[in-house]
Design a protein around this motif. Sequence first.
Motif, PDB file in Angstrom:
ATOM      1  N   ILE A 166     -12.444   8.221  -6.849  1.00 26.00           N
ATOM      2  CA  ILE A 166     -12.755   6.790  -6.642  1.00 26.00           C
ATOM      3  C   ILE A 166     -13.731   6.232  -7.687  1.00 26.00           C
ATOM      4  CG2 ILE A 166     -12.187   6.456  -4.217  1.00 26.00           C
ATOM      5  CD1 ILE A 166     -14.935   7.141  -3.419  1.00 26.00           C
ATOM      6  N   GLU A 167     -14.317   7.120  -8.492  1.00 17.71           N
ATOM      7  CA  GLU A 167     -15.339   6.648  -9.432  1.00 17.71           C
ATOM      8  C   GLU A 167     -14.787   5.588 -10.396  1.00 17.71           C
ATOM      9  OE1 GLU A 167     -17.253   9.610 -11.816  1.00 17.71           O
ATOM     10  OE2 GLU A 167     -19.159   8.514 -11.693  1.00 17.71           O
ATOM     11  N   GLY A 168     -13.548   5.819 -10.865  1.00 18.62           N
ATOM     12  CA  GLY A 168     -12.949   4.890 -11.813  1.00 18.62           C
ATOM     13  C   GLY A 168     -12.822   3.477 -11.277  1.00 18.62           C
ATOM     14  N   LEU A 169     -12.739   3.381  -9.950  1.00 20.58           N
ATOM     15  CA  LEU A 169     -12.571   2.059  -9.327  1.00 20.58           C
ATOM     16  C   LEU A 169     -13.814   1.183  -9.460  1.00 20.58           C
ATOM     17  CD1 LEU A 169     -10.854   2.708  -5.896  1.00 20.58           C
ATOM     18  CD2 LEU A 169      -9.983   1.340  -7.774  1.00 20.58           C
ATOM     19  N   GLU A 185       0.593  -4.642  -6.906  1.00 24.29           N
ATOM     20  CA  GLU A 185      -0.083  -4.219  -8.133  1.00 24.29           C
ATOM     21  C   GLU A 185      -1.364  -3.463  -7.798  1.00 24.29           C
ATOM     22  OE1 GLU A 185       0.537  -4.106 -11.444  1.00 24.29           O
ATOM     23  OE2 GLU A 185       2.506  -4.505 -10.562  1.00 24.29           O
ATOM     24  N   ALA A 186      -2.107  -4.028  -6.831  1.00 27.57           N
ATOM     25  CA  ALA A 186      -3.369  -3.406  -6.433  1.00 27.57           C
ATOM     26  C   ALA A 186      -3.114  -2.013  -5.860  1.00 27.57           C
ATOM     27  CB  ALA A 186      -4.072  -4.277  -5.402  1.00 27.57           C
ATOM     28  N   LEU A 187      -2.059  -1.901  -5.026  1.00 30.21           N
ATOM     29  CA  LEU A 187      -1.750  -0.601  -4.417  1.00 30.21           C
ATOM     30  C   LEU A 187      -1.375   0.421  -5.487  1.00 30.21           C
ATOM     31  CD1 LEU A 187       0.176  -1.596  -1.183  1.00 30.21           C
ATOM     32  CD2 LEU A 187      -1.973  -0.351  -1.330  1.00 30.21           C
ATOM     33  N   LYS A 188      -0.592  -0.033  -6.482  1.00 30.70           N
ATOM     34  CA  LYS A 188      -0.179   0.880  -7.559  1.00 30.70           C
ATOM     35  C   LYS A 188      -1.405   1.393  -8.316  1.00 30.70           C
ATOM     36  CE  LYS A 188       4.064  -1.255  -8.896  1.00 30.70           C
ATOM     37  NZ  LYS A 188       4.591  -2.078  -9.967  1.00 30.70           N
ATOM     38  N   LYS A 189      -2.324   0.450  -8.593  1.00 32.68           N
ATOM     39  CA  LYS A 189      -3.533   0.803  -9.333  1.00 32.68           C
ATOM     40  C   LYS A 189      -4.371   1.796  -8.511  1.00 32.68           C
ATOM     41  CE  LYS A 189      -6.248  -1.905 -12.543  1.00 32.68           C
ATOM     42  NZ  LYS A 189      -6.870  -3.205 -12.776  1.00 32.68           N
ATOM     43  N   LEU A 190      -4.489   1.474  -7.209  1.00 34.53           N
ATOM     44  CA  LEU A 190      -5.256   2.359  -6.330  1.00 34.53           C
ATOM     45  C   LEU A 190      -4.654   3.755  -6.310  1.00 34.53           C
ATOM     46  CD1 LEU A 190      -6.135   0.395  -3.082  1.00 34.53           C
ATOM     47  CD2 LEU A 190      -7.704   1.572  -4.586  1.00 34.53           C
TER      48      LEU A 190
END
Length: 196
Positions: A166-169, A185-190
Amino acid sequence: MKTNTKILKLCSNKIRNSTRNLTPEASELKTQYDAIVVGGGHNGLTAAAYLAKAGKKVCVLERRHVLGGAAVTEEIVPGFKFSRASYLLSLFRPQVMEDLKLKEHGLRYHIRDPSSFTPLRNSNKSLLIGHLDMKKNQEEIAQFSKKDAEEYPKYEHRMEEIVKSIEGLIDQEPFYLESDASKMEALKKLYSYYKI
Ligand SMILES: Cc1cc2nc3c(=O)[nH]c(=O)nc-3n(C[C@H](O)[C@H](O)[C@H](O)COP(=O)(O)OP(=O)(O)OC[C@H]3O[C@@H](n4cnc5c(N)ncnc54)[C@H](O)[C@@H]3O)c2cc1C
């Protein structure tokens, strides 16, 4: 840099939106400064520093006698300085340190080894944990539970994996979830971050 421009934009928008219905005193301040930050905690100070770095005239208003908010160090008992609340720098973004040249301004940090001492009331036992040496942590935990002591490296490993994922977030722009497409898009990124 892209992230920081966005941080700046968010700060500016927030400030612009919060300057309606001003009192005469506030209007006067508005003519002197491009931005007024209420609260000199570390978020307020960081926003103010970025705005100033971008050439804005910034005023920080802090109600206490000292800046820093919850991250402040104060002499509570004469001769002894304490971190009043926040003291861990684990969420302190390296990019912010770099952008604001904090090391050049005197930032120094210390690794805690061990990191935490828990005395027990009505007992001679205490727990001194967070050693860089895993064996020492296990010895401490073994006073209470041999099984937990054995499992502890697995627990630590699992925590590290979660942190890594989760650090990258943290440095990312927050997701805007206005439409189904942006939600996808958000889900893909997550998903790309959560590969534990
Ligand atoms: C017990 C505790 C331990 C924590 N430990 C950690 C940790 O180890 N590491 C970590 O990363 N985070 C930690 N946190 C979280 C961290 O402290 C907060 O996320 C951080 O302080 C938020 O910063 P801030 O600048 O938004 O607000 P604050 O630090 O709360 O600062 C707000 C500032 O605004 C001022 N203010 C408020 N209202 C006004 C007003 N009307 N006019 C003028 N000034 C005003 C206040 O006096 C204060 O100085 C901890 C929090 C707590 C409570």
